[in-house]
Design a protein around this motif. Structure first.
Motif, PDB file in Angstrom:
ATOM      1  N   VAL A  53      -4.011-127.749  87.934  1.00  0.00           N
ATOM      2  CA  VAL A  53      -5.255-127.234  88.507  1.00  0.00           C
ATOM      3  C   VAL A  53      -6.283-126.995  87.404  1.00  0.00           C
ATOM      4  CG1 VAL A  53      -6.304-125.346  89.812  1.00  0.00           C
ATOM      5  CG2 VAL A  53      -4.046-126.207  90.448  1.00  0.00           C
ATOM      6  N   SER A  54      -5.875-126.248  86.370  1.00  0.00           N
ATOM      7  CA  SER A  54      -6.785-125.988  85.257  1.00  0.00           C
ATOM      8  C   SER A  54      -5.982-125.725  83.985  1.00  0.00           C
ATOM      9  CB  SER A  54      -7.732-124.828  85.564  1.00  0.00           C
ATOM     10  OG  SER A  54      -7.008-123.664  85.878  1.00  0.00           O
ATOM     11  N   ILE A  55      -6.665-125.852  82.867  1.00  0.00           N
ATOM     12  CA  ILE A  55      -6.023-125.794  81.555  1.00  0.00           C
ATOM     13  C   ILE A  55      -6.748-124.780  80.680  1.00  0.00           C
ATOM     14  CG2 ILE A  55      -5.479-127.146  79.489  1.00  0.00           C
ATOM     15  CD1 ILE A  55      -5.435-129.637  81.329  1.00  0.00           C
ATOM     16  N   GLY A  56      -5.964-123.925  80.007  1.00  0.00           N
ATOM     17  CA  GLY A  56      -6.530-122.933  79.103  1.00  0.00           C
ATOM     18  C   GLY A  56      -7.196-123.578  77.893  1.00  0.00           C
ATOM     19  N   PRO A  57      -8.114-122.875  77.230  1.00  0.00           N
ATOM     20  CA  PRO A  57      -8.889-123.448  76.132  1.00  0.00           C
ATOM     21  C   PRO A  57      -8.078-123.796  74.887  1.00  0.00           C
ATOM     22  CG  PRO A  57      -9.315-121.094  76.320  1.00  0.00           C
ATOM     23  CD  PRO A  57      -8.485-121.480  77.499  1.00  0.00           C
ATOM     24  N   LEU A  58      -6.907-123.200  74.719  1.00  0.00           N
ATOM     25  CA  LEU A  58      -6.095-123.486  73.532  1.00  0.00           C
ATOM     26  C   LEU A  58      -4.892-124.390  73.830  1.00  0.00           C
ATOM     27  CD1 LEU A  58      -6.122-119.984  71.817  1.00  0.00           C
ATOM     28  CD2 LEU A  58      -7.506-121.985  71.262  1.00  0.00           C
ATOM     29  N   ALA A  59      -4.844-124.950  75.028  1.00  0.00           N
ATOM     30  CA  ALA A  59      -3.731-125.846  75.359  1.00  0.00           C
ATOM     31  C   ALA A  59      -3.735-127.037  74.413  1.00  0.00           C
ATOM     32  CB  ALA A  59      -3.839-126.316  76.802  1.00  0.00           C
ATOM     33  N   TRP A  60      -2.582-127.393  73.943  1.00  0.00           N
ATOM     34  CA  TRP A  60      -2.367-128.494  73.008  1.00  0.00           C
ATOM     35  C   TRP A  60      -3.089-128.254  71.683  1.00  0.00           C
ATOM     36  CZ3 TRP A  60      -3.335-129.933  78.226  1.00  0.00           C
ATOM     37  CH2 TRP A  60      -2.173-130.234  78.928  1.00  0.00           C
ATOM     38  N   CYS A  61      -3.079-126.982  71.264  1.00  0.00           N
ATOM     39  CA  CYS A  61      -3.609-126.594  69.954  1.00  0.00           C
ATOM     40  C   CYS A  61      -2.494-125.922  69.167  1.00  0.00           C
ATOM     41  CB  CYS A  61      -4.773-125.607  70.088  1.00  0.00           C
ATOM     42  SG  CYS A  61      -6.278-126.309  70.756  1.00  0.00           S
ATOM     43  N   ASP A  62      -2.622-125.951  67.848  1.00  0.00           N
ATOM     44  CA  ASP A  62      -1.676-125.259  66.982  1.00  0.00           C
ATOM     45  C   ASP A  62      -1.761-123.763  67.263  1.00  0.00           C
ATOM     46  OD1 ASP A  62      -1.173-123.774  64.228  1.00  0.00           O
ATOM     47  OD2 ASP A  62      -0.044-125.661  64.195  1.00  0.00           O
ATOM     48  N   ARG A  63      -0.623-123.109  67.437  1.00  0.00           N
ATOM     49  CA  ARG A  63      -0.591-121.694  67.800  1.00  0.00           C
ATOM     50  C   ARG A  63      -1.156-120.799  66.694  1.00  0.00           C
ATOM     51  NH1 ARG A  63       0.391-123.941  72.145  1.00  0.00           N
ATOM     52  NH2 ARG A  63       2.197-123.525  73.415  1.00  0.00           N
ATOM     53  N   GLU A  64      -1.019-121.211  65.437  1.00  0.00           N
ATOM     54  CA  GLU A  64      -1.476-120.378  64.322  1.00  0.00           C
ATOM     55  C   GLU A  64      -2.927-120.654  63.931  1.00  0.00           C
ATOM     56  OE1 GLU A  64       1.286-120.545  61.080  1.00  0.00           O
ATOM     57  OE2 GLU A  64       2.991-120.180  62.407  1.00  0.00           O
ATOM     58  N   THR A  65      -3.319-121.924  63.894  1.00  0.00           N
ATOM     59  CA  THR A  65      -4.655-122.255  63.402  1.00  0.00           C
ATOM     60  C   THR A  65      -5.670-122.474  64.522  1.00  0.00           C
ATOM     61  OG1 THR A  65      -4.241-124.646  63.392  1.00  0.00           O
ATOM     62  CG2 THR A  65      -3.644-123.408  61.394  1.00  0.00           C
ATOM     63  N   GLY A  66      -5.191-122.777  65.724  1.00  0.00           N
ATOM     64  CA  GLY A  66      -6.109-123.072  66.824  1.00  0.00           C
ATOM     65  C   GLY A  66      -6.649-124.493  66.790  1.00  0.00           C
ATOM     66  N   GLU A  67      -6.212-125.290  65.805  1.00  0.00           N
ATOM     67  CA  GLU A  67      -6.669-126.681  65.714  1.00  0.00           C
ATOM     68  C   GLU A  67      -5.970-127.526  66.772  1.00  0.00           C
ATOM     69  OE1 GLU A  67      -6.540-128.443  61.828  1.00  0.00           O
ATOM     70  OE2 GLU A  67      -7.035-126.535  60.878  1.00  0.00           O
ATOM     71  N   ARG A  68      -6.745-128.447  67.342  1.00  0.00           N
ATOM     72  CA  ARG A  68      -6.221-129.352  68.371  1.00  0.00           C
ATOM     73  C   ARG A  68      -5.133-130.224  67.771  1.00  0.00           C
ATOM     74  NH1 ARG A  68      -6.868-128.901  73.114  1.00  0.00           N
ATOM     75  NH2 ARG A  68      -9.021-128.299  72.990  1.00  0.00           N
ATOM     76  N   TRP A  69      -4.047-130.423  68.531  1.00  0.00           N
ATOM     77  CA  TRP A  69      -2.992-131.324  68.086  1.00  0.00           C
ATOM     78  C   TRP A  69      -3.571-132.721  67.903  1.00  0.00           C
ATOM     79  CZ3 TRP A  69       1.371-129.913  72.088  1.00  0.00           C
ATOM     80  CH2 TRP A  69       1.821-128.619  71.827  1.00  0.00           C
ATOM     81  N   LYS A  70      -2.964-133.517  67.057  1.00  0.00           N
ATOM     82  CA  LYS A  70      -3.484-134.854  66.784  1.00  0.00           C
ATOM     83  C   LYS A  70      -3.305-135.799  67.962  1.00  0.00           C
ATOM     84  CE  LYS A  70      -3.214-134.288  61.919  1.00  0.00           C
ATOM     85  NZ  LYS A  70      -2.704-134.560  60.653  1.00  0.00           N
TER      86      LYS A  70
END
Length: 120
Positions: A53-70
């Motif tokens: 339905v919807s996706i949080g803003p940090l989904a598929w991001c590094d938990r520590e840095t907040g950077e988007r996964w490659k």
């Protein structure tokens, strides 16, 4: 009385959470026979197919840095996915079951949810 859109009343996932809507059990068999409640309940219990339905803003991001996964996001709103049978937080809104899951709990994308049968 003003009608409220479903999108306006659904909770928005935070962080790396994803909101999914559980697939409703089939009302009829492939042959067109109405299924008894017991069969629908059994299918509902075993069902692990849900729609994003919807996706949080940090989904598929590094938990520590907040950077988007490659890699790219592997699911988007509208996709049907397979998730673990016992997922986290469950809620019901207007007779629909919704669940919050973590972004890494999606097991697979499903092109056609009507062909999925679950065996435990």
């Amino acid at each position: 009385m003003k009608r409220t859109k479903m999108a306006d009343i659904l909770p928005k996932p935070s962080g790396w959470k994803i909101l999914i809507k559980k697939k409703k059990p089939n009302e009829k068999s492939k042959g067109g026979i109405y299924l008894p409640d017991q069969a629908k309940e059994a299918e509902s219990y075993m069902d692990i197919c849900a729609q994003v339905v919807s996706i949080g803003p940090l989904a598929w991001c590094d938990r520590e840095t907040g950077e988007r996964w490659k890699c790219e996001r592997w699911a988007k709103p509208g996709d049907w996915v397979i998730v673990p049978k016992f997922t986290q937080f469950k809620l019901e809104i207007e007779e629909e079951e919704y669940r919050f899951i973590n972004d890494d709990e999606i097991i697979a994308i499903v092109p056609d949810p009507t062909v999925i049968k679950v065996y435990s």
